[in-house]
Scaffold this motif. Structure first.
Motif, short mmCIF file in Angstrom:
data_model
loop_
_atom_site.label_atom_id
_atom_site.label_comp_id
_atom_site.label_asym_id
_atom_site.label_seq_id
_atom_site.Cartn_x
_atom_site.Cartn_y
_atom_site.Cartn_z
N THR A 257 -9.89 15.44 -6.03
CA THR A 257 -11.31 15.67 -5.77
C THR A 257 -11.89 14.86 -4.62
O THR A 257 -13.05 15.08 -4.24
N THR A 258 -11.17 13.86 -4.10
CA THR A 258 -11.57 12.94 -3.03
C THR A 258 -12.60 11.91 -3.48
O THR A 258 -13.00 11.05 -2.70
N VAL A 259 -13.04 11.94 -4.74
CA VAL A 259 -14.11 11.06 -5.22
C VAL A 259 -13.63 9.61 -5.26
O VAL A 259 -12.49 9.32 -5.62
N THR A 260 -14.52 8.70 -4.89
CA THR A 260 -14.29 7.27 -5.06
C THR A 260 -15.30 6.76 -6.08
O THR A 260 -16.52 6.91 -5.89
N LEU A 261 -14.80 6.18 -7.16
CA LEU A 261 -15.67 5.68 -8.22
C LEU A 261 -16.60 4.59 -7.69
O LEU A 261 -16.16 3.71 -6.94
N SER A 262 -17.84 4.63 -8.11
CA SER A 262 -18.81 3.62 -7.72
C SER A 262 -18.51 2.27 -8.38
O SER A 262 -17.76 2.19 -9.36
N HIS A 263 -19.13 1.23 -7.84
CA HIS A 263 -18.99 -0.10 -8.42
C HIS A 263 -19.45 -0.09 -9.88
O HIS A 263 -18.80 -0.69 -10.76
N GLU A 264 -20.56 0.59 -10.15
CA GLU A 264 -21.11 0.62 -11.50
C GLU A 264 -20.15 1.27 -12.49
O GLU A 264 -19.96 0.79 -13.61
N ARG A 265 -19.54 2.39 -12.08
CA ARG A 265 -18.61 3.06 -13.00
C ARG A 265 -17.34 2.23 -13.21
O ARG A 265 -16.77 2.21 -14.30
N ARG A 266 -16.90 1.57 -12.16
CA ARG A 266 -15.72 0.72 -12.32
C ARG A 266 -16.00 -0.40 -13.32
O ARG A 266 -15.16 -0.71 -14.19
N ARG A 267 -17.15 -1.02 -13.20
CA ARG A 267 -17.51 -2.09 -14.13
C ARG A 267 -17.60 -1.55 -15.55
O ARG A 267 -17.13 -2.19 -16.51
N ALA A 268 -18.20 -0.36 -15.69
CA ALA A 268 -18.36 0.22 -17.03
C ALA A 268 -17.00 0.55 -17.65
O ALA A 268 -16.75 0.26 -18.83
N ILE A 269 -16.11 1.15 -16.88
CA ILE A 269 -14.79 1.52 -17.40
C ILE A 269 -13.99 0.27 -17.76
O ILE A 269 -13.31 0.22 -18.79
N ALA A 270 -14.07 -0.76 -16.91
CA ALA A 270 -13.38 -2.01 -17.21
C ALA A 270 -13.90 -2.65 -18.49
O ALA A 270 -13.13 -3.14 -19.32
N ASP A 271 -15.20 -2.60 -18.67
CA ASP A 271 -15.81 -3.17 -19.88
C ASP A 271 -15.38 -2.41 -21.13
O ASP A 271 -15.04 -3.01 -22.16
N ILE A 272 -15.39 -1.08 -21.04
CA ILE A 272 -14.99 -0.25 -22.19
C ILE A 272 -13.52 -0.51 -22.54
O ILE A 272 -13.16 -0.67 -23.72
N ALA A 273 -12.68 -0.57 -21.52
CA ALA A 273 -11.25 -0.81 -21.77
C ALA A 273 -11.04 -2.16 -22.45
O ALA A 273 -10.22 -2.30 -23.37
N GLY A 274 -11.79 -3.16 -22.01
CA GLY A 274 -11.66 -4.49 -22.61
C GLY A 274 -12.07 -4.52 -24.07
O GLY A 274 -11.40 -5.13 -24.91
#
Length: 474
Positions: A257-274
Motif C-alpha cells: 500500500t506504500t503507507v508509512t505508519l505515523s509516530h502516533e500509531r507506532r507508539r500505540a502499537i508498541a504500547d498494546i504489544a507490551g
C-alpha cells in the motif's frame, strides 16, 4: 468397478467450500474458487473438473456450474481450451509451457511492473572493488572456512553501523546476521513461535510470511487497515480475544500500500504489544529509502520487538545480507534458527556487505536508490494522474485503487494482454474475499526508463479505455 473408479475420481477433484456463503450459488462457487487460487490450493495451470461433474458433486444443476465457470473466465481466473478442459489462469495470463515472468530483467518481452526490486547496477563497481581487495588480502582463507564467534566481530560491528543508519541503536550482543531480510523473518518465526501459535499480519501483507507460517504450523489472522495503515484498535481487539504470540508488519513504505505508519500509531502499537505480551516483528527493509520516517517500532518497544533490515532492497538485490536486532531473551532462539537453516550466514557475502557499510558506500548507494525512486515516482504521477493513486516520493512502488467498474483480476489480465505485468490486491490479501479492487505497480524492476514509461502509458490508456472495462467483459 466402473462406478468405484468414478467415485475415486470425484474424491480427487476440486470441490469448493460453500459453507456460510450467501447469494446466487454460481457466484458462491466463483468466490470460493478465487479464494483457493489466492491461497495456492488451486495452482496456476491446475485443471478443473468438467462443470457437469462438479455439479454432480455439489448437487446443483449443470447450468449453475456452467455459469460459474463462465463468470470465472470473465474475471480472468480461468481459461478454457477446446478439447482439453478448463484451467486456472496464471497470474500474468500465460499458458502452460510459456515462460512466466521471473526475477530476470530483460529489455524485451512483457514490461514487468510486478517485481518490487531496487535498480541494479549502482553497486557493481563498488562490489567489484571490494571483491578485488578481499582476493588480494589476508582474510580470504578464513572467509572460506567455518566461522567462530570471534571471527564475526567485524561483521557485527558493520551490522551495528547499518542499524544505526536505520535509526536503531544496538549492542554487539543484540545482533544476528542473516542471509537477507526474508531469512531474518523466517528465523524470527522459528525462534519466537511454536506450532499452533497465532501470528498476526496486516490485512494486506508480504505473502511469503503467510506461506512461512503455514509451513511452520502456525495459525494466522490479520489486523484491519485503513488509509493510514494497521489500525491499533483492531490489533488490541485481537490481542484481547485471540491471544496472538507475534505481529509481523512493515511500518515504512508498506508493501503493497506504500503507507508509512505515523509516530502516533507506532507508539500505540508498541504500547498494546507490551501490555499483551506480543512480539512485534518489524520488517524495515525499505526503511533506509525514507529518511524522514518516524522512529522505528524497535525504539518504542526494544524488549519485545525483533527489528529486521537488509541490504537487498536498498543497496544491491543480490547482496543477500540482513541483520536482526532483538532483546537478550530472544537471541538464543534466533541464533539457533540461523544454525538450523543455514548453519552460518555465508562469510564471504557478509564480508563484502560489511566493507561497503563501514566505508560509507552502502549509505551512498541507498541514497542513490532514493533519488531514482523520487524521479520514477514523479514519472508515475505524471502519467497515471493523482486521482486515487497512493504513493510515496521515496518508495519503489505505487498502489492504485481502480475506478468503479474495474475488478482487479480483470484489470491485471487486461494489462497482461497489453504486455504489462502488475500485481493485484488479492496477491497480498490475508483474506482473499476482502481484497480491494486495486493493483500494485513497481517502478524499479525495469532497467530501461523508456520501457517503464511505455508500461505506465498502457496502464493509463486502459484506465480511460471504456472498451476494456470489466463490465463490458474481457
Amino acid at each position: 468397478m466402473q462406478r468405484f473408479n468414478r467415485n475415486i475420481a470425484l474424491m480427487a477433484i476440486w470441490i469448493p467450500d460453500l459453507d456460510g456463503r450467501t447469494g446466487p450459488k454460481y457466484l458462491q462457487i466463483v468466490a470460493a474458487m478465487a479464494e483457493d487460487i489466492a491461497s495456492g490450493k488451486l495452482a496456476a495451470g491446475a485443471r478443473l473438473p468438467p462443470h457437469r461433474e462438479l455439479a454432480y458433486r455439489l448437487a446443483v444443476s449443470a447450468n449453475t456450474t456452467a455459469r460459474a465457470y463462465a463468470e470465472a473466465v470473465r474475471r480472468a481466473l480461468l481459461r478454457g481450451e477446446v478439447g482439453r478442459g478448463t484451467f486456472v489462469r496464471s497470474p500474468d495470463g500465460r499458458k502452460d509451457g510459456e515462460t512466466a515472468n521471473s526475477l530476470h530483467r530483460t529489455r524485451s518481452g512483457p514490461i514487468d511492473l510486478s517485481r518490487n526490486l531496487p535498480l541494479q547496477g549502482f553497486a557493481e563497481p563498488h562490489v567489484r572493488r571490494v571483491v578485488e581487495e578481499i582476493a588480494h588480502g589476508s582474510r580470504l582463507p578464513a572467509l572460506l572456512d567455518y566461522q567462530a564467534d570471534d571471527d564475526l566481530a567485524f561483521h557485527i560491528r558493520a551490522g551495528q553501523a547499518w542499524l544505526d543508519h536505520c535509526g536503531v541503536s544496538a549492542g554487539p550482543d543484540e545482533i544476528v546476521a542473516t542471509a537477507g531480510g526474508q531469512h531474518a523473518v523466517l528465523c524470527t518465526l522459528m525462534a519466537v513461535l511454536q506450532p499452533g501459535d497465532l501470528l498476526l499480519t496486516e490485512a494486506l501483507t508480504y505473502m511469503p510470511v503467510r506461506a512461512m507460517a503455514a509451513r511452520l504450523g502456525l495459525h494466522a489472522a490479520s489486523v484491519a487497515m485503513d488509509r493510514e495503515g494497521a489500525i491499533p484498535e483492531a490489533f488490541e481487539d485481537l490481542c484481547r480475544h485471540a491471544h496472538p504470540k507475534a505481529f509481523y508488519l512493515t511500518p515504512t513504505l508498506q508493501a503493497p500500500t506504500t503507507v508509512t505508519l505515523s509516530h502516533e500509531r507506532r507508539r500505540a502499537i508498541a504500547d498494546i504489544a507490551g501490555r499483551h505480551g506480543v512480539i512485534l516483528i518489524e520488517d524495515d527493509v525499505f526503511g533506509p529509502l525514507k529518511a524522514d520516517r518516524p522512529a522505528p517500532l524497535a525504539t518504542h518497544a526494544p524488549d519485545h520487538t525483533v527489528y529486521v533490515t537488509s541490504l537487498s532492497k536498498t543497496v544491491a538485490p543480490g547482496l543477500r545480507v540482513g541483520f536482526a536486532r532483538a532483546a537478550e531473551h530472544l537471541l538464543p532462539g534466533l541464533r539457533h534458527a540461523v544454525n538450523v537453516s543455514v548453519w552460518m550466514t555465508p562469510p564471504l557475502t557478509l564480508e563484502i556487505a560489511a566493507r561497503l557499510i563501514v566505508d560509507g558506500t552502502a549509505a551512498e548507494l541507498a541514497a542513490r536508490q532514493r533519488q531514482v525512486a523520487e524521479q520514477r515516482q514523479a514519472l508515475a504521477r505524471a502519467l497515471l494522474g493523482d486521482s486515487g493513486l497512493v504513493s510515496d516520493p521515496h518508495g519503489l512502488h505505487v498502489w492504485m485503487p481502480l475506478p468503479e467498474g474495474w475488478r482487479a483480476d480483470a484489470f491485471r489480465a487486461r494489462c497482461a494482454q497489453y504486455g504489462v505485468l502488475v500485481s493485484e490486491a488479492r496477491s497480498f490479501a490475508a483474506e482473499a474475499a476482502g481484497a480491494p479492487d486495486a493493483v500494485r505497480i513497481c517502478l524499479s524492476h525495469e532497467i530501461d526508463e523508456a520501457r517503464l514509461q511505455k508500461g505506465l502509458r498502457k496502464i493509463a490508456q486502459l484506465l480511460h479505455d471504456k472498451t476494456g472495462n470489466y463490465e463490458l467483459g474481457l
